[in-house]
Scaffold this active site. Structure first.
Site, mmCIF file in Angstrom:
data_model
loop_
_atom_site.group_PDB
_atom_site.id
_atom_site.type_symbol
_atom_site.label_atom_id
_atom_site.label_comp_id
_atom_site.label_asym_id
_atom_site.label_seq_id
_atom_site.Cartn_x
_atom_site.Cartn_y
_atom_site.Cartn_z
ATOM 1 N N GLU A 114 -14.573 -45.192 -22.770
ATOM 2 C CA GLU A 114 -13.276 -45.170 -23.452
ATOM 3 C C GLU A 114 -12.247 -45.670 -22.445
ATOM 4 O O GLU A 114 -11.976 -45.008 -21.451
ATOM 5 C CB GLU A 114 -12.996 -43.748 -23.924
ATOM 6 C CG GLU A 114 -12.256 -43.687 -25.241
ATOM 7 C CD GLU A 114 -10.816 -44.093 -25.067
ATOM 8 O OE1 GLU A 114 -10.331 -44.950 -25.841
ATOM 9 O OE2 GLU A 114 -10.179 -43.590 -24.132
ATOM 10 N N SER A 115 -11.686 -46.823 -22.725
ATOM 11 C CA SER A 115 -10.890 -47.484 -21.695
ATOM 12 C C SER A 115 -9.626 -46.704 -21.326
ATOM 13 O O SER A 115 -9.192 -46.745 -20.171
ATOM 14 C CB SER A 115 -10.545 -48.915 -22.113
ATOM 15 O OG SER A 115 -9.946 -48.943 -23.382
ATOM 16 N N CYS A 172 -18.303 -53.607 -22.515
ATOM 17 C CA CYS A 172 -17.528 -52.925 -23.551
ATOM 18 C C CYS A 172 -16.190 -52.419 -22.980
ATOM 19 O O CYS A 172 -15.349 -53.223 -22.637
ATOM 20 C CB CYS A 172 -18.355 -51.827 -24.217
ATOM 21 S SG CYS A 172 -17.722 -51.448 -25.846
ATOM 22 N N ARG A 198 -9.000 -54.178 -28.304
ATOM 23 C CA ARG A 198 -9.874 -53.007 -28.465
ATOM 24 C C ARG A 198 -10.295 -52.852 -29.923
ATOM 25 O O ARG A 198 -9.533 -53.187 -30.828
ATOM 26 C CB ARG A 198 -9.132 -51.742 -28.037
ATOM 27 C CG ARG A 198 -8.750 -51.738 -26.582
ATOM 28 C CD ARG A 198 -7.980 -50.480 -26.252
ATOM 29 N NE ARG A 198 -8.813 -49.296 -26.445
ATOM 30 C CZ ARG A 198 -8.345 -48.062 -26.432
ATOM 31 N NH1 ARG A 198 -7.062 -47.828 -26.251
ATOM 32 N NH2 ARG A 198 -9.172 -47.041 -26.603
ATOM 33 N N HIS A 232 -23.337 -53.214 -25.347
ATOM 34 C CA HIS A 232 -23.990 -52.252 -24.450
ATOM 35 C C HIS A 232 -25.380 -52.768 -24.073
ATOM 36 O O HIS A 232 -26.340 -52.517 -24.799
ATOM 37 C CB HIS A 232 -24.120 -50.894 -25.143
ATOM 38 C CG HIS A 232 -22.861 -50.104 -25.145
ATOM 39 N ND1 HIS A 232 -22.637 -49.047 -24.291
ATOM 40 C CD2 HIS A 232 -21.741 -50.236 -25.877
ATOM 41 C CE1 HIS A 232 -21.436 -48.551 -24.505
ATOM 42 N NE2 HIS A 232 -20.858 -49.248 -25.470
ATOM 43 N N GLU A 262 -27.353 -51.750 -21.902
ATOM 44 C CA GLU A 262 -28.272 -50.699 -21.426
ATOM 45 C C GLU A 262 -28.989 -50.028 -22.597
ATOM 46 O O GLU A 262 -29.907 -49.242 -22.379
ATOM 47 C CB GLU A 262 -27.506 -49.667 -20.589
ATOM 48 C CG GLU A 262 -26.680 -48.653 -21.354
ATOM 49 C CD GLU A 262 -25.351 -49.192 -21.884
ATOM 50 O OE1 GLU A 262 -25.124 -50.413 -21.873
ATOM 51 O OE2 GLU A 262 -24.535 -48.356 -22.342
HETATM 52 N N1 GLN Z 1 -13.480 -48.608 -28.106
HETATM 53 C C1 GLN Z 1 -13.624 -48.284 -26.718
HETATM 54 C C2 GLN Z 1 -12.314 -48.533 -25.976
HETATM 55 O O1 GLN Z 1 -11.397 -49.001 -26.516
HETATM 56 C C3 GLN Z 1 -14.750 -49.058 -26.076
HETATM 57 C C4 GLN Z 1 -16.070 -48.662 -26.720
HETATM 58 C C5 GLN Z 1 -17.254 -48.790 -25.836
HETATM 59 O O2 GLN Z 1 -17.147 -48.921 -24.605
HETATM 60 N N2 GLN Z 1 -18.397 -48.714 -26.461
HETATM 61 O O3 GLN Z 1 -12.203 -48.276 -24.820
#
Ligand code: GLN
Length: 183
Positions: A30-31, A58, A78, A143, A145
Site C-alpha cells: 500500500e503505497s 505494484c 493508483r 505481482h 512473486e
Molecule cells: N493499490 C495499492 C496502492 O495504491 C497498490 C496495490 C498493490 O501493491 N498490489 O498502493
C-alpha cells in the site's frame, strides 16, 4: 523467489539495512502506508541515492514515480484498473523474454500515465504501460512473486549482476541493436 534463484536477501526497514546491498526490491503493498514508513525511518534520501538496481512492483512502481521518490521519470495512477477489476490475470509479452508470455497477477494495480524519454515501456495492457525500465530501474504494475514464473526475478538478478560487474547496459541490451546517438 529470489532465494530460490540463489540470491542472498534481507528486509530493508531502516537506512542502515541498505548498506552493502547490490539491489533492492520495492514490493507491492500500500503505497500510502509505505510512504509513511519511508518518512518515519528517514529512508527517502538513502533510497534516492542508493545508486543500484531497484525493482519496483505494484505499490513499488508508485513509489518510484515522480510524485513519490522521483527515481523514475514516470507518473503512476493508483488503482488505475478501477473497482470492477480489483484483481485479474493477463498474459503479457515482454521483449527478449524467452519462454512465451508472462502470466501476470494484477491486484489493485497502477498503470503508467506519462513517462519521459529515458523510460522504455516494455509491456502494456490495453495500451496502458504496466512495465518499464529506466537505466538500472525496473518497474512493473503486477505481482511477479505470485505464481511459478520467476523470469522477471531472473531479469532483475541479471541486472544486479551486470551492475555489480560494471556493465550496466550490457545486460539489458544483449542482442539488441545499439541505440542511435542522442542529437
Ligand atoms: N493499490 C495499492 C496502492 O495504491 C497498490 C496495490 C498493490 O501493491 N498490489 O498502493
Amino acid at each position: 523467489m529470489l532465494r530460490s534463484l540463489g540470491a542472498e536477501v534481507r528486509e530493508v526497514r531502516t537506512p542502515d539495512d541498505l548498506e552493502g546491498l547490490d539491489g533492492l526490491v520495492m514490493p507491492g503493498g500500500e503505497s500510502t502506508t509505505m510512504t509513511l514508513g519511508i518518512e518515519r525511518e528517514g529512508l527517502a534520501e538513502p533510497l534516492r541515492s542508493f545508486g543500484k538496481p531497484i525493482f519496483g512492483t505494484c505499490a513499488g512502481l508508485i513509489l518510484l514515480d515522480r510524485a513519490h521518490l522521483g527515481l523514475m521519470d514516470i507518473a503512476a495512477e493508483r488503482n488505475a484498473f478501477g473497482r470492477q477489476l480489483h484483481s485479474f490475470e493477463e498474459d503479457l509479452e515482454f521483449p527478449d523474454m524467452e519462454g512465451g508470455p508472462v502470466r501476470a497477477v494484477f491486484i489493485r494495480a497502477p498503470w503508467i500515465t506519462e513517462h519521459g524519454p529515458e523510460v522504455e515501456v516494455i509491456a502494456a495492457v490495453d495500451g496502458h504501460p504496466v512495465a518499464a525500465r529506466q537505466g538500472d530501474l525496473l518497474a512493473i504494475s503486477f505481482h511477479p512473486e505470485l505464481g511459478e514464473d520467476d523470469r522477471l526475478h531472473r531479469l532483475f538478478l541479471r541486472q544486479v549482476t551486470a551492475a555489480r560487474e560494471g556493465g550496466t547496459l550490457a545486460a539489458w541490451n544483449a542482442g539488441r541493436p545499439p541505440r542511435p546517438p542522442c542529437s
